[in-house]
Design a protein around this motif. Structure first.
Motif, PDB file in Angstrom:
ATOM      1  N   GLU A 171       0.860  -1.185   0.000  1.00  9.25           N
ATOM      2  CA  GLU A 171       0.000   0.000   0.000  1.00  9.25           C
ATOM      3  C   GLU A 171       0.894   1.231   0.000  1.00  9.25           C
ATOM      4  O   GLU A 171       1.647   1.469   0.939  1.00  9.25           O
ATOM      5  CB  GLU A 171      -0.898   0.008   1.236  1.00  9.25           C
ATOM      6  CG  GLU A 171      -1.857   1.186   1.280  1.00  9.25           C
ATOM      7  CD  GLU A 171      -2.772   1.132   2.492  1.00  9.25           C
ATOM      8  OE1 GLU A 171      -3.555   2.078   2.682  1.00  9.25           O
ATOM      9  OE2 GLU A 171      -2.684   0.146   3.252  1.00  9.25           O
ATOM     10  N   GLY A 178      -4.098   2.349  -4.900  1.00  8.17           N
ATOM     11  CA  GLY A 178      -4.214   1.953  -3.500  1.00  8.17           C
ATOM     12  C   GLY A 178      -3.296   0.802  -3.154  1.00  8.17           C
ATOM     13  O   GLY A 178      -2.138   1.003  -2.806  1.00  8.17           O
ATOM     14  N   VAL A 179      -3.760  -0.435  -3.256  1.00 10.76           N
ATOM     15  CA  VAL A 179      -3.018  -1.606  -2.802  1.00 10.76           C
ATOM     16  C   VAL A 179      -2.764  -2.553  -3.964  1.00 10.76           C
ATOM     17  O   VAL A 179      -3.648  -2.791  -4.788  1.00 10.76           O
ATOM     18  CB  VAL A 179      -3.800  -2.361  -1.697  1.00 10.76           C
ATOM     19  CG1 VAL A 179      -2.966  -3.515  -1.159  1.00 10.76           C
ATOM     20  CG2 VAL A 179      -4.182  -1.419  -0.560  1.00 10.76           C
TER      21      VAL A 179
END
Length: 322
Positions: A171, A178-179
């Motif tokens: 992350e 985002g991730v």
């Protein structure tokens, strides 16, 4: 016919009194000395007889209480001696015996029953990874599941093992998405074997019978005398575990991977008592002679409730991994 003159008689009688007086004085002096000696003997006898009476009298007073107290003290001393013999750590040569070594090792590190009851471990601290210092949080389950989370202030990276797959999630604040998730290759997984292990190999052997013990002998770890225990793991890897003969802690291990020839090693130090368990608060892992990480623990919480979901493969990777 002999004759005597009056002068001769007078002179003889006049000399006699001094001779008798000297004898009387001598006799008197001897008698006086005997009297004095006898008196001293009597005085000494009276003195020691009085002391003995005092001792007997003092012992007679409260004799039952004194006897009971002495008996209690003797019993306490006997118990202390027995406890000392039972808890006495074997000397270095006794540790070359497998039963002695395993018994002493388990006892010094928390006890067999207590170690059996250990189910989870949560560690926090700082780690130097790839030359960069980061904070970490490590969850471990006694079935060798793990999740390691690293944070350098800008990026949070998690590495997990769910019993079958090693995975990674990243992350990054700078990432628009985002991730991101990925599976780790076999080569990448090598860095995490020390983190994944819940118990060191000697502890796993002593508690669960995992692996095969082959050799116990004197060895050397980082310049210090140690007990070297050679084990053969379930994967047939050779593992050398080094135990301090003074503290009975595992201070290092070397594992030679049979399939790849890679050598993994870990140095353990700064052991601290946490709820009766002795935990190394510093761990330095190396792979092929190069440092992978230097981990310094600041917080350790055994047997915390850890949700099993933290170890599980993320849904984003589940389809591709199965």
């Amino acid at each position: 016919m002999r004759s005597f003159s009056p002068d001769a008689i007078v002179s003889f009688e006049a000399a006699e009194p001094p001779k008798k007086g000297g004898t009387l004085w001598f006799v008197a002096a001897v008698f006086l000395m005997i009297t004095v000696i006898a008196a001293l003997v009597v005085i000494l006898q009276l003195y020691f007889s009085h002391e003995r009476k005092n001792v007997v009298s003092s012992e007679g007073m409260g004799n039952a209480e004194q006897l009971e107290r002495r008996l209690a003290e003797q019993m306490e001393a006997a118990r202390a001696a027995e406890d000392s013999r039972a808890s006495r750590a074997p000397d270095a040569y006794e540790l070359l015996s497998e039963p002695k070594l395993l018994q002493a090792y388990l006892s010094a590190n928390g006890g067999r029953e207590e170690l059996f009851s250990l189910e989870t471990m949560q560690l926090e601290g700082q780690v130097t990874w790839a030359g960069q210092q980061q904070t970490f949080e490590l969850f471990k389950l006694n079935s060798n599941l793990m999740r390691l989370t690293l944070n350098d202030g800008e990026r949070t990276t998690a590495f997990g093992f769910d019993g079958q797959s090693f995975w990674q999630s990243t992350e990054d604040e700078s990432m628009a998405g985002g991730v991101s998730y990925s599976l780790l290759s076999l080569a990448e997984q090598e860095r995490f074997f020390a983190c994944r292990r819940f118990f060191d190999p000697l502890m796993a052997y002593a508690l669960r019978g995992q692996g095969t013990l082959q050799v116990i002998e004197f060895g050397e770890w980082q310049g210090k005398t140690a007990i070297r225990v050679q084990l053969r793991g379930a994967s047939s890897n050779r593992i050398d575990v080094f135990v301090s003969p003074k503290t009975l802690r595992v201070i290092g291990l070397i594992e030679r991977v049979r399939t790849t020839g890679v050598e993994r090693s870990v140095a353990y130090s700064d052991f601290q008592n946490v709820d009766g368990y002795y935990i190394p608060f510093r761990r330095e892992a190396m792979l092929g002679g190069e440092t992978v990480y230097d981990m310094k623990v600041t917080s350790c919480r055994p047997n915390e409730d850890v949700p099993s979901a933290v170890f599980m493969l993320p849904d984003q990777l589940a389809n591709s991994a199965r």
